[in-house]
Motif scaffolding. Sequence first.
Motif, short mmCIF file in Angstrom:
data_model
loop_
_atom_site.label_atom_id
_atom_site.label_comp_id
_atom_site.label_asym_id
_atom_site.label_seq_id
_atom_site.Cartn_x
_atom_site.Cartn_y
_atom_site.Cartn_z
N PRO A 136 20.73 -79.58 66.55
CA PRO A 136 21.56 -78.66 66.28
C PRO A 136 21.50 -77.69 65.15
CG PRO A 136 22.98 -80.60 66.15
CD PRO A 136 21.56 -80.98 66.51
N GLY A 137 21.39 -78.63 63.73
CA GLY A 137 21.55 -77.97 62.50
C GLY A 137 22.98 -78.33 62.06
N PRO A 138 22.96 -78.22 60.68
CA PRO A 138 24.16 -78.53 60.24
C PRO A 138 25.52 -77.32 60.75
CG PRO A 138 22.97 -77.45 58.58
CD PRO A 138 22.33 -77.47 59.74
N ASN A 139 26.61 -77.84 60.71
CA ASN A 139 27.89 -77.09 60.86
C ASN A 139 27.80 -75.58 60.32
OD1 ASN A 139 30.60 -75.97 60.88
ND2 ASN A 139 31.44 -77.82 60.28
N ASP A 151 21.77 -65.29 64.12
CA ASP A 151 21.38 -63.88 64.22
C ASP A 151 22.80 -63.27 63.73
OD1 ASP A 151 19.45 -64.03 65.99
OD2 ASP A 151 20.62 -64.16 67.67
N TYR A 207 25.80 -65.24 64.23
CA TYR A 207 25.85 -66.23 65.28
C TYR A 207 24.88 -67.35 65.24
CZ TYR A 207 28.31 -62.37 67.53
OH TYR A 207 29.14 -61.66 67.61
N LYS A 238 23.41 -71.37 66.16
CA LYS A 238 23.13 -72.04 67.46
C LYS A 238 24.25 -73.28 67.74
CE LYS A 238 18.88 -74.02 67.27
NZ LYS A 238 18.10 -74.71 67.43
N SER A 239 24.64 -73.80 66.52
CA SER A 239 25.72 -75.08 66.68
C SER A 239 27.05 -74.43 66.81
CB SER A 239 25.41 -75.71 65.39
OG SER A 239 25.58 -75.02 64.26
N ALA A 240 27.38 -72.93 66.76
CA ALA A 240 28.71 -72.76 66.82
C ALA A 240 28.81 -71.87 68.09
CB ALA A 240 29.20 -71.94 65.47
N MET A 241 30.12 -72.08 68.71
CA MET A 241 30.36 -71.22 69.86
C MET A 241 30.92 -69.93 69.25
SD MET A 241 29.68 -72.74 72.32
CE MET A 241 30.50 -72.17 73.83
N GLU A 242 31.52 -69.66 68.31
CA GLU A 242 32.09 -68.47 68.04
C GLU A 242 31.32 -67.81 66.87
OE1 GLU A 242 34.37 -71.18 66.72
OE2 GLU A 242 34.88 -71.58 68.96
N PRO A 243 31.34 -66.66 66.56
CA PRO A 243 30.65 -65.99 65.23
C PRO A 243 31.17 -66.34 64.12
CG PRO A 243 31.87 -64.25 66.76
CD PRO A 243 32.10 -65.57 67.44
#
Lengths: 679, 151
Positions: free
Chosen positions: A166-169, A563, A587, A589-594
């Motif tokens: 997922p990539g880092p935080n 993005d 945005y 990949k690993s976060a739901m929010e921007p």
Amino acid sequence: MNGVVGHAATLSALLLAALGAVAAFVGGRRRDARYVTAAQRAGVGVFALVALTFVVMERALIMHDFSVSYVAQVGSRATPLFYTIISLWSALEGSILLWALILSVFTALLALSSRRQSKSEGEGDVDPQLPYALGTLFCVNIFFLLLISWPANPFRAMSPIPPDGPGPNALLQNSPFMGVHPPLLYTGYVGLSVPFALATGALLAGRLKPDWPRVIRRWTMVPWTFLSLGIVAGAWWSYEVLGWGGYWAWDPVENASFMPWLTATAFLHSVMVQERRGMLKAWTITLIIATFLLTVLGTFLTRSGVLASVHSFTQSPIGPFFLTFLGIVLLASLTLLAWRGNALSSEGRFDAALSRESAFMINNLLFSGFAFVVLLGTMFPLIAEAVRGVKVSVGGPYFSQMSVPIALMLIFLAGVGPALPWRKGSLELLRGKFRWPTIGALAVGVALAAAGVRAPLAWLAFVLAVFSAGLLVAEFVGPTRARHATTGEPWLLALWRVCASNRRRYGGYVVHGGVLVLAVGVASSATFRREAEWTLQVGATEQLGRYQVRLDSVWAVHESNRDGVMAATTVSVGGRVLTRLNPRLNYYKSAMEPIGTPAVRESLREDIYLVLMAYTADGKHATIKAIASPLVAWIWLGGGIMGLGALFALWPGGAGAPRRDPVPEPGRPRARPVSEARV
Amino acid sequence: MKWNGRKTGIAIGSGVVLLIFAYLVWGGIGNNLVYFLTPTELLAKGSTVYGTSVRLGGIVEEGSIRWDADRRELRFRLEDESAKTVEVISTGVPPQMFNGGIGAVVEGVWTAEGVFRCHNLMVKHSNEYKAPMPGAKPPEFYRELFRKQQS
């Protein structure tokens, strides 16, 4: 492959650290140079093995070896190389690995310095103080190596092996500052184990050697400097990344880094009283032990998930380990202090209320009181939940209410302390020293009031800072003038020679100056910050203070790991274009929010700071928050000055050690014979 | 080290200083406590918590968000598992990620009119490191902007 090598290296380091601890304690107890030498070699060996572990982990991350659990957790093929490298400390296991690495560096340094000392003392006579210190440090190593060998093992094998991660935080991928802030902070935090080990070593050996204050002070100055820089860099990160325009929120993790800083700062001052007058020994040693305990407590609070914070990682199993470790260290230190307390009685006594000693005493009361205030505020939610079963948080106003008066007194002392002489000051002397700074501070005060500064606390902070700065400058001017007059050297050369003649003192004054600059920045940006929030149509302009902000366009960009949506704005002052700022939302990949990236134009006078809050999907409107903070850049500037001052003080060479006042010999307690020491 | 008048003076003096300090700290904490409640707990406490500072945490009820652009006023309801809801009023534009179904924490006061006046709206960040749940998709809102740019 990486996983096996990494785990094997960790286990070998653990084993070697355990052997090293045994060798160090046995060597110290039997005063046997062979064991001590073995322990010193083990110190370097542990460093080599932990460094190998670290390199293997970096290699796995860079190779995207997803068979290693930690890589599968924080790695991603799309993450740029820089963020892949620093993602090592973006989650729990890796951050403990970084911790272990830094600890092993300090262990090796202490081992080498102990080696140098044994060589200079000759093989026949072993002083147990440093071996005991090395043994203590090995024990701390064992704890952290134990963590990464088992409960927080980053090298677990993945099965099946995922194709990508997922990539880092996302928050940590958002700014290059993450490459700087954690290593600086960790170096400071972890480095404070060394003075703790030295203190424990001295207590175990049952005596303090005359040069003990000087040695331990140097070993504390280095981590203290890193910790200061790490805290300021963290504040800057928060300001540049988090998008609320602030830099300090009394978040538990910020507090966790600040509390040991406070007690370490108190220690750095009280140890000077010990060095010079042989006083405050028990207090000084208590402070450095408390500092280490606070680092362990801070790590427990933030790494175990008991307190929610920006920095806390997912619920992890290591909480109980830290609690146990904390309990052991606390018990052992208290026992040691009670057992060896008699070796720590005071040699000198206070001569006068108006003296450098009493300034140091007040300084120590303020710093430890400050640490207590922060500790209580941080721990209170835990206490309340345990005792009364309610969920509470302690509001920011508590911390501000309590810290502002303390900070104001510290600003005052930062100038007055250095102006006071040791032993006994006279009013005559002070009248002369205080005249010009007082006049200057009053003039600035009147000017500020005339310019419309109506906030009493900020006004007071500025006036006190000018007063203290005046006193500090006088400490440079007086000796330089005298030198210029006697040697005829040009002014600048005379100033340099004066400073170089006592690096510790003048470096220290520069640090004080940095604190004053930082304090002015905090007072100003906290009091006079203005903000506004507008929903702008493309082409529209709004005004905040002297700034006109125009929204030029809203557009989206693709990048390899994220993005983003950007709002392009033009900021003008009085019709002249000042700068173009592009605040954005990202945005991942690993976060739901921007996750936002604010855009800031920094300047010494005032920062203008824009945050993209929201936009419409047609790209015609954007909601922008604008914040103007005057003098906020002085905080980072002040931090830099503190760092330079500390570097100057630490720079090798020059007469660093001040002379020690003669102490009446007969009244001096004799050191206990070393053979009495028990491990 | 003999116990004399000077030492007694110092002991009394430092005792007084400590007491004052403890009093200040205790008062400072007491006045600045913020209780963390769920909608159910808040409603259960009812009028006893009018006017005290509270952090209310819950899920933003789907379809309850109303935004009044002229008054810059945001109204929505927060709910919890037991489906108790609290009406919240906040001023200012909500953050981009603010949406029905998302976790939110509002800081403010519960008033006699039965609405929660919020002065600080925080969307629950997943600050803890956590990969998206399988099947969950990040909001794709911004993709519309891409489509427009490309056309």
